[in-house]
Design a protein around this motif. Sequence first.
Motif, PDB file in Angstrom:
ATOM      1  N   MET A   1       0.102  -0.952  15.127  1.00 23.24           N
ATOM      2  CA  MET A   1       1.237  -0.345  14.307  1.00 23.24           C
ATOM      3  C   MET A   1      -0.067  -0.317  13.519  1.00 23.24           C
ATOM      4  O   MET A   1      -0.480  -0.801  12.568  1.00 23.24           O
ATOM      5  CB  MET A   1       2.542  -1.044  14.305  1.00 23.24           C
ATOM      6  N   LYS A   2       0.978   0.330  11.895  1.00 25.26           N
ATOM      7  CA  LYS A   2      -0.183   1.011  10.806  1.00 25.26           C
ATOM      8  C   LYS A   2       0.769   0.110   9.922  1.00 25.26           C
ATOM      9  O   LYS A   2       2.415   0.322   9.698  1.00 25.26           O
ATOM     10  CB  LYS A   2       0.053   2.327  10.437  1.00 25.26           C
ATOM     11  N   SER A   3      -0.173  -0.466   9.174  1.00 30.38           N
ATOM     12  CA  SER A   3       0.751  -1.498   7.730  1.00 30.38           C
ATOM     13  C   SER A   3       1.040   0.122   7.003  1.00 30.38           C
ATOM     14  O   SER A   3       0.318   0.400   6.497  1.00 30.38           O
ATOM     15  CB  SER A   3      -0.483  -1.827   7.631  1.00 30.38           C
ATOM     16  N   CYS A   4       2.587  -0.521   6.329  1.00 28.73           N
ATOM     17  CA  CYS A   4       2.725   0.402   4.786  1.00 28.73           C
ATOM     18  C   CYS A   4       2.958  -0.672   3.992  1.00 28.73           C
ATOM     19  O   CYS A   4       4.192  -1.911   4.640  1.00 28.73           O
ATOM     20  CB  CYS A   4       3.515   1.019   5.222  1.00 28.73           C
ATOM     21  N   PHE A   5       3.510  -0.083   2.556  1.00 33.68           N
ATOM     22  CA  PHE A   5       4.540  -0.858   2.428  1.00 33.68           C
ATOM     23  C   PHE A   5       5.509  -0.243   2.188  1.00 33.68           C
ATOM     24  O   PHE A   5       5.874   0.854   2.383  1.00 33.68           O
ATOM     25  CB  PHE A   5       3.081  -0.266   0.405  1.00 33.68           C
TER      26      PHE A   5
END
Length: 519
Positions: A1-5
């Motif tokens: 899963m892509k980490s995001c703010f």
Amino acid sequence: MKSCFGYIRVSTQKQGEGVSLDAQKTAITAFASQNDLTVIKWFEEKQTAAKGGRPIFNQMLRQLRKHAAKGVIIHKIDRAARNARDWVMFAELPDIGIDVYVATESLDFRSRGGRLTAEIQAVIAADYIRNLREETIKGLNGRLGQGLYPFRAPIGYLDNGRGNPKTPDPLKAHLIREMFDLYASGRHSLRTLQAEITRRGLRNLNGRPLTLHGVETILNNSFYTGVITIARTGASYDGVHDPIIPAKLFHRVQDIKSGRSGPKCTRHNHLFQGLFRCGLCRGPMSPELQKGRCYYRCQRRGCPTATIREDRLEDAIRFRLGQLQIKPSAAKKLETAWMSKGAETATEDMAKALRLQIADEEARLERLTDLLLDSTIDRNTYRERQRSGKLRLVELRDELEKLPNAEKIAQRRRDFLELVKTLCLLYENANLAEKREIVENAFSNRLVAGKYVDLQPYKWLVSHDSASSVLECDPERHRDTDLPGVTAGVQNLELILNLKNRAIDDDKPLCRLTSGVPA
């Protein structure tokens, strides 16, 4: 899963207390779960995006440039930016490999079409906020034109909802009046006034003691006289709220603050501090203690005026007041002459004089607008003169409403006769503060030249032959005074009569009269 703010924002603190932030967070969380994204950190801000400089937003951009996350999710385009500068910085993120997602829009920032659509929406958001600002200002100016104050009520007033004027706070309004009265007495500096008014219980809108800046803000606020002044633009409007203080008291306070009307509180609180000037160079006569005695000296170099003792000044004042007193027989003749004249005519003359002055002041304000339109004066000068003119109008209208009737005029004549028969006794019977008031309101020019003391009384005190015109508010304002009002004579008379009444109420013992001689 892509980490995001995750970035969420509302424009005000009040909005932050509602459900808007939670709704944005819920939408972003749902979008992340549907698109195999993980929000590793939330950035929450309660500040408008119409202007740049948002600290949380800038902090997030700095971390993204360091690749602390692979993407950022916002709720809508307008949550990120409503101004071109911030949007440019945000829109550059895809160029450095940071993915941008909008939870409510299917925008692909990797494609030219997607970025173009996003930029169009950003321009629309910026235009929306500009239009909203213009409409808000238009609405505020409309309220101000109606005499309503569309902002939070200042200390001493209560808010009553939109479209309603502010009303005096029953718990604080009298303290505001006392604050102005204390400072107008000339016996307080801003710092000592702050301590005294705090002791009496006045607090700011947050329930805390007033700061020094808060005290000065109150003293500078013309709202308490009924005139609304907008600090940002300098524009003045006639308010429909009830004033707490009269305009002449506000003028008195401004004169003292600007140093044009006597001293503030001093460490030794000398009797004649700031009252006398050198008759040769017009410099102030400053007090100094030497061997237990107080001397007054001109501080300008090369001035030949020597020092003079305080007791010598008092002797000169007593002697001059004794000269101004009239004998009982003369007072009786003057009373007979006055009582033969109708007091009703005096009231009519006073009202006519005030209406003429009000009409002149209104015409002057109209000419002031013409001068601005003709570029004869700049906008700052216009705002300053407009505020002064509106305060003067408030003062004149207040005097017109409080005109004395025939009975009060007759009583004022009798009070004047009693006063000029006992001037020296009144001075002897006064305390230090009251002596200062007597000297200030009896003598317009107080000069020391060498060893000679020159005390020039105001016209109201020496015009016994024409005193009826003084007591009846002669239409012409005296030139030898800077006190506001139809006539300085009436104002000075009332001030000194108040001292006399206080002496009677306090049942002070009569002091022995001293036969003074010129210094």
